[in-house]
Design an enzyme around this catalytic site. Structure first.
Site, PDB file in Angstrom:
ATOM      1  N   HIS A 464      46.447  -0.589  74.383  1.00 40.69           N
ATOM      2  CA  HIS A 464      46.774  -2.011  74.440  1.00 40.69           C
ATOM      3  C   HIS A 464      46.161  -2.651  75.676  1.00 40.69           C
ATOM      4  O   HIS A 464      46.572  -2.362  76.803  1.00 40.69           O
ATOM      5  CB  HIS A 464      48.310  -2.159  74.444  1.00 40.69           C
ATOM      6  CG  HIS A 464      48.782  -3.567  74.476  1.00 40.69           C
ATOM      7  ND1 HIS A 464      49.911  -3.958  75.152  1.00 40.69           N
ATOM      8  CD2 HIS A 464      48.284  -4.686  73.922  1.00 40.69           C
ATOM      9  CE1 HIS A 464      50.074  -5.260  75.003  1.00 40.69           C
ATOM     10  NE2 HIS A 464      49.106  -5.719  74.265  1.00 40.69           N
ATOM     11  N   GLU A 476      47.697  -0.290  78.519  1.00 40.02           N
ATOM     12  CA  GLU A 476      48.894   0.440  78.122  1.00 40.02           C
ATOM     13  C   GLU A 476      48.519   1.398  76.980  1.00 40.02           C
ATOM     14  O   GLU A 476      47.970   0.946  75.977  1.00 40.02           O
ATOM     15  CB  GLU A 476      49.893  -0.589  77.591  1.00 40.02           C
ATOM     16  CG  GLU A 476      51.276  -0.424  78.055  1.00 40.02           C
ATOM     17  CD  GLU A 476      52.168  -1.611  77.630  1.00 40.02           C
ATOM     18  OE1 GLU A 476      53.351  -1.519  77.861  1.00 40.02           O
ATOM     19  OE2 GLU A 476      51.683  -2.613  77.068  1.00 40.02           O
ATOM     20  N   ASN A 514      54.988  -6.304  77.616  1.00 37.87           N
ATOM     21  CA  ASN A 514      55.456  -7.487  76.885  1.00 37.87           C
ATOM     22  C   ASN A 514      56.977  -7.508  76.760  1.00 37.87           C
ATOM     23  O   ASN A 514      57.609  -8.553  76.751  1.00 37.87           O
ATOM     24  CB  ASN A 514      54.816  -7.559  75.496  1.00 37.87           C
ATOM     25  CG  ASN A 514      53.358  -7.996  75.594  1.00 37.87           C
ATOM     26  OD1 ASN A 514      52.942  -8.519  76.623  1.00 37.87           O
ATOM     27  ND2 ASN A 514      52.595  -7.771  74.551  1.00 37.87           N
TER      28      ASN A 514
HETATM   29  P1  NAD Z   1      41.116 -12.811  67.037  1.00 37.04           P
HETATM   30  O1  NAD Z   1      41.637 -13.582  65.904  1.00 37.04           O
HETATM   31  O2  NAD Z   1      40.395 -13.495  68.150  1.00 37.04           O
HETATM   32  O3  NAD Z   1      40.119 -11.681  66.479  1.00 37.04           O
HETATM   33  C1  NAD Z   1      40.353 -10.911  65.335  1.00 37.04           C
HETATM   34  C2  NAD Z   1      38.997 -10.580  64.731  1.00 37.04           C
HETATM   35  O4  NAD Z   1      39.167  -9.627  63.696  1.00 37.04           O
HETATM   36  C3  NAD Z   1      38.292 -11.790  64.111  1.00 37.04           C
HETATM   37  O5  NAD Z   1      36.994 -11.902  64.629  1.00 37.04           O
HETATM   38  C4  NAD Z   1      38.258 -11.447  62.628  1.00 37.04           C
HETATM   39  O6  NAD Z   1      37.114 -11.950  61.968  1.00 37.04           O
HETATM   40  C5  NAD Z   1      38.247  -9.932  62.681  1.00 37.04           C
HETATM   41  N1  NAD Z   1      38.681  -9.325  61.426  1.00 37.04           N
HETATM   42  C6  NAD Z   1      39.688  -9.691  60.620  1.00 37.04           C
HETATM   43  N2  NAD Z   1      39.741  -8.873  59.537  1.00 37.04           N
HETATM   44  C7  NAD Z   1      38.733  -7.984  59.677  1.00 37.04           C
HETATM   45  C8  NAD Z   1      38.260  -6.889  58.896  1.00 37.04           C
HETATM   46  N3  NAD Z   1      38.866  -6.550  57.748  1.00 37.04           N
HETATM   47  N4  NAD Z   1      37.219  -6.170  59.347  1.00 37.04           N
HETATM   48  C9  NAD Z   1      36.625  -6.501  60.505  1.00 37.04           C
HETATM   49  N5  NAD Z   1      37.017  -7.526  61.283  1.00 37.04           N
HETATM   50  C10 NAD Z   1      38.055  -8.264  60.866  1.00 37.04           C
HETATM   51  O7  NAD Z   1      42.341 -11.986  67.605  1.00 37.04           O
HETATM   52  P2  NAD Z   1      42.537 -11.313  69.024  1.00 37.04           P
HETATM   53  O8  NAD Z   1      43.282 -12.243  69.902  1.00 37.04           O
HETATM   54  O9  NAD Z   1      41.259 -10.743  69.487  1.00 37.04           O
HETATM   55  O10 NAD Z   1      43.557 -10.144  68.682  1.00 37.04           O
HETATM   56  C11 NAD Z   1      43.162  -8.973  68.023  1.00 37.04           C
HETATM   57  C12 NAD Z   1      44.231  -7.910  68.148  1.00 37.04           C
HETATM   58  O11 NAD Z   1      44.491  -7.674  69.517  1.00 37.04           O
HETATM   59  C13 NAD Z   1      45.568  -8.255  67.520  1.00 37.04           C
HETATM   60  O12 NAD Z   1      46.133  -7.105  66.995  1.00 37.04           O
HETATM   61  C14 NAD Z   1      46.382  -8.758  68.691  1.00 37.04           C
HETATM   62  O13 NAD Z   1      47.758  -8.580  68.523  1.00 37.04           O
HETATM   63  C15 NAD Z   1      45.885  -7.840  69.783  1.00 37.04           C
HETATM   64  N6  NAD Z   1      46.062  -8.343  71.133  1.00 37.04           N
HETATM   65  C16 NAD Z   1      45.821  -9.652  71.445  1.00 37.04           C
HETATM   66  C17 NAD Z   1      45.975 -10.100  72.739  1.00 37.04           C
HETATM   67  C18 NAD Z   1      45.695 -11.522  73.088  1.00 37.04           C
HETATM   68  O14 NAD Z   1      46.060 -11.946  74.186  1.00 37.04           O
HETATM   69  N7  NAD Z   1      45.031 -12.272  72.246  1.00 37.04           N
HETATM   70  C19 NAD Z   1      46.370  -9.202  73.738  1.00 37.04           C
HETATM   71  C20 NAD Z   1      46.582  -7.863  73.425  1.00 37.04           C
HETATM   72  C21 NAD Z   1      46.430  -7.454  72.115  1.00 37.04           C
END
Ligand code: NAD
Length: 731
Positions: A464, A476, A514
């Site tokens: 994480h 994490e 978190n």
């Molecule tokens: P985001 O929406 O910016 O990015 C997600 C990406 O995944 C998009 O580019 C989308 O096109 C792609 N995607 C969706 N389905 C797909 C598939 N089947 N194959 C390939 N690519 C695919 O989201 P994010 O903020 O980068 O978050 C991504 C993950 O990280 C989530 O699980 C979120 O909980 C976790 N996360 C986010 C944060 C944050 O602060 N944003 C922090 C820690 C963890």
């Protein structure tokens, strides 16, 4: 053991070369200091010696003082630790002063032997304080070298004369970024700032140092502060210009530190008071303030968490004993904000990366994000054109899962939706070799549930990251129910490769960081709903040393995310859900379209460019401030205990297994008052007995969320604290 090698050449130039056996970087120990002094004595006493070069036989000069020594010095000083520390520091001053005076006559300032510091590479902390006591500092033109005094970053200040010497060399204003911010510079910048005297090509370093020694005149050996009529550059405190500097500095430090970091204030006091007396008295003043800082529980806690324990975790303190599991080829699924960031940090660390998204275009967009970070680095002069090309060449952006063949670790960062995550897990595993590890970057979904989509849940793990990935230092690592050692080792080795700090926790709702942040922001919003003035809430947090108040933090992470998490948590917890009152304000804000910084409207107002202006006054119409406001301490206790008790619960439930991880993770993950050393250190500072009495009071006034966990209650019966119990377990 020999840390320094002494030799004299046929021209009578002595060389003291620092070279600690079996270590890649020199660090100063008490024994090392004694050795250095002996060599200096020998050189000064030997008539055949004309001068001395102090250098290193390693690529770098020194990384600093072994901070474990300071901790030990204090422990070993018996029942008068202040006196023990003071005596130890004064003996360090005497050694460095001996170098500086180099046998010259105290009155005529003649007859000394020239001593030059020749720095092949990095020189930090005491590794710069020793050179500052020499008559000239010559550094190799090595752009990778870092020169500076980073002590303030771990809660102390340069206490071996570096504070007094640098302030006298550059003036209070000139020295401020180096002393107060711990700014590090490469040699050219260090020379421009006046930190060092000269730079030469690396292969000419020793020859140039020798030339200088042989050509030095009496006057070259006299430090400005030892010469008659010395005046501090920029003016001493009672000079009109100096007065402005010191008044400004004092206000600036209090503004920046909110008065919670003892080292910054002590440092400024040492400079201010020292500037008004002769140099040797100033050193004594510096030593007294240094002891004051070392005796402050905050500095011990900061050293413990931010130096000793952070380093232990980075070196794999909790790594299972299995073979080297470094990553050669990484797959990243999802090229959004997080995936693109992960691809960048991995490629930057030399790892080949396959970056996959649903379409080629989306994958390319992720790679462009990495390019954007590199471009920013280039603008600041930190990244070369070559480096940029090299890093980008390591990222292959594609929508083809076949490209994952040969990856030994895959991290998915696709949408936070179990179905999408299950689908990409299966697609990746169809291509991966039998030993590959699959990791998820989810922030809210239980790892063990996601692992059900895997054919080999023992090789499934949570890694994480925090946003923005390239800046945040903590990662994490979350073990699912079936995760095995090999996956943990792979995750830890990967985090080490990308030079971040790992903590390893067990699977539970919101993991560790978190889980503790949510009660903090919720408590802040709950208070506003109750009628506590938003400014009181925010300032109470800042005065406790939190980098962001809870309302600003919600604005940064966004209120719609808060609403989404609240709905999911309510669905999962049913009747046990206790944050209905917080939801009232969260959902109201979302209805108003005040989603936070991204909407340029949240608990704060923003201008069109997104710059934060001040607290939004419209909140008062819905949640008017009560006519009677709570006292500051109550607000602070609510905000701090909301986080700290959650950390204790995480420990009690076995989510955390090591309080060191709890403390380091809290500071690096969400900025838990760094001066305190983290939530467990903070509770230890308060004492379990007092902490329990506060919990009892808060519980009676504000509800069961403040009920003291049994662990704290038991601790309050005895004398010990979290770290004392840990020590007794370790023994
Ligand atoms: P985001 O929406 O910016 O990015 C997600 C990406 O995944 C998009 O580019 C989308 O096109 C792609 N995607 C969706 N389905 C797909 C598939 N089947 N194959 C390939 N690519 C695919 O989201 P994010 O903020 O980068 O978050 C991504 C993950 O990280 C989530 O699980 C979120 O909980 C976790 N996360 C986010 C944060 C944050 O602060 N944003 C922090 C820690 C963890």
């Amino acid at each position: 053991m020999t840390d320094f090698h002494y030799s004299v050449d046929s021209d009578g130039v002595a060389t003291i070369a620092w070279d600690i056996p079996n270590k890649s970087m020199n660090v100063l120990s008490m024994e090392g200091l004694a050795e250095l002094e002996t060599h200096i004595d020998t050189a000064l006493a030997d008539e055949a010696v004309k001068g001395v070069i102090i250098t290193s036989a390693k690529p770098d000069f020194a990384g600093g003082m072994d901070l474990n020594v300071i901790a030990k010095m204090k422990e070993m000083a018996g029942d008068q630790p202040e006196q023990g520390l003071f005596d130890g520091i004064m003996s360090m001053h005497r050694t460095l002063r001996k170098i500086e005076r180099a046998g010259m006559d105290a009155k005529t300032l003649k007859g000394g032997k020239p001593v030059v510091a020749a720095l092949p590479g990095t020189a930090l902390g005491i590794g710069l304080e020793i050179p500052l006591a020499c008559h000239r500092i010559i550094a190799a033109d090595n752009p990778k070298a870092k020169i500076g005094l980073p002590e303030i970053l771990v809660g102390i200040f340069p206490g071996a004369g570096g504070t007094t010497r640098l302030a006298r060399k550059l003036g209070a204003m000139g020295a401020a970024p180096f002393l107060l911010e711990g700014k590090l510079s490469e040699p050219r910048k260090a020379k421009a700032a006046g930190l060092i005297d000269e730079i030469v090509p690396a292969d000419e370093l020793l020859a140039r140092a020798k030339d200088w020694v042989l050509g030095a005149k009496d006057a070259d050996l006299v430090k400005p502060w030892d010469a008659k009529g010395y005046k501090m550059p920029g003016g001493a405190p009672y000079h009109p210009a100096g007065f402005m500097t010191f008044v400004g500095a004092s206000a600036m430090i209090n503004g920046k530190t909110q008065g919670v970091y003892p080292a910054a204030k002590a440092l400024l006091s040492a400079v201010y008071e020292g500037a008004m007396v002769p140099f040797d008295t100033a050193l004594k003043i510096e030593a007294r303030w240094f002891v004051n800082v070392l005796m402050n529980p905050s500095s011990s806690a900061m050293i413990r968490s931010l130096f000793i324990n952070k380093e232990a975790l980075e070196k794999g303190a909790n790594r299972p004993a299995v073979d080297d599991a470094r990553v050669a080829k990484l797959g990243v699924l999802g090229a959004g904000m997080m995936g693109a960031g992960i691809a960048y940090v991995a490629a930057n660390a030399g790892i080949e990366v396959v970056l996959i998204d649903a379409s080629q275009e989306a994958a390319e967009k992720g790679k462009a994000h990495a390019e954007g970070i590199l471009d920013k680095g280039m603008k600041r002069g930190k990244v070369s054109e070559n480096k940029k090309a090299e890093v980008l060449s390591r990222i292959a952006a594609t929508s083809e899962y076949d490209a994952l063949a040969g990856c030994d670790l895959v991290i998915e960062a696709v949408f936070e939706d179990p179905k999408v995550k299950a689908e990409v897990t299966a697609r990746a595993e169809a291509v991966l070799g039998p030993d590959a590890i699959f990791a998820t970057n989810t922030s809210t979904l239980p790892i063990s549930d996601l692992a059900r989509a895997s054919k080999r849940p023992e090789q499934f793990i949570g890694i994480h990251f925090f946003s923005p990935v390239d800046k945040m230092l903590l990662v994490e690592i979350i073990k699912g129910r079936e995760t095995r050692d090999m996956a943990v080792a792979k995750a830890l080795d990967f985090v080490r490769q990308i030079r971040k700090t790992p903590i390893v926790v067990n699977d539970a709702r919101f993991f560790y960081a978190n889980r503790c942040i949510i009660p903090y922001v919720n408590e802040g919003m709950r208070m506003v709903r109750e009628g506590v003035a938003p400014a009181l809430v925010e300032n109470a947090a800042k005065l406790m040393g939190m980098p962001l108040g809870p309302l600003q933090l919600v604005d940064e992470t966004s209120l719609d995310l808060g609403a989404k998490i609240a709905k999911a948590t309510r669905a999962a917890m049913g009747d046990r859900y206790a944050d209905g009152d917080v939801d009232e304000i969260v959902f109201w804000m979302v209805e108003q379209g005040r989603l936070g910084r991204k909407a340029k409207a949240g608990f704060y107002s923003y201008d069109d460019a997104g710059k934060r202006l001040g607290l939004w006054d419209g909140i008062a119409a819905q949640f008017p401030p009560a006519s009677e406001q709570p006292d500051l301490i109550t607000v602070q206790h609510r905000l701090m205990f909301a986080q700290a008790l959650e950390a204790v619960r995480a420990l009690e439930e076995g989510v955390l297994t090591d309080i060191r991880e709890g403390d380091v993770g809290a500071i690096l993950g969400w900025g838990f008052a760094p001066w305190s050393g983290g939530p467990f250190s903070w509770l230890d500072m308060l004492g379990a007995h007092f902490a329990l009495s506060v919990c009892d009071d808060l519980e009676a006034r504000f509800g069961p969320r403040f009920r003291a966990p049994a662990l704290l209650r038991d601790m309050a019966k005895g004398e010990g604290g979290f770290y004392a119990s840990r020590a007794s377990i370790a023994a």
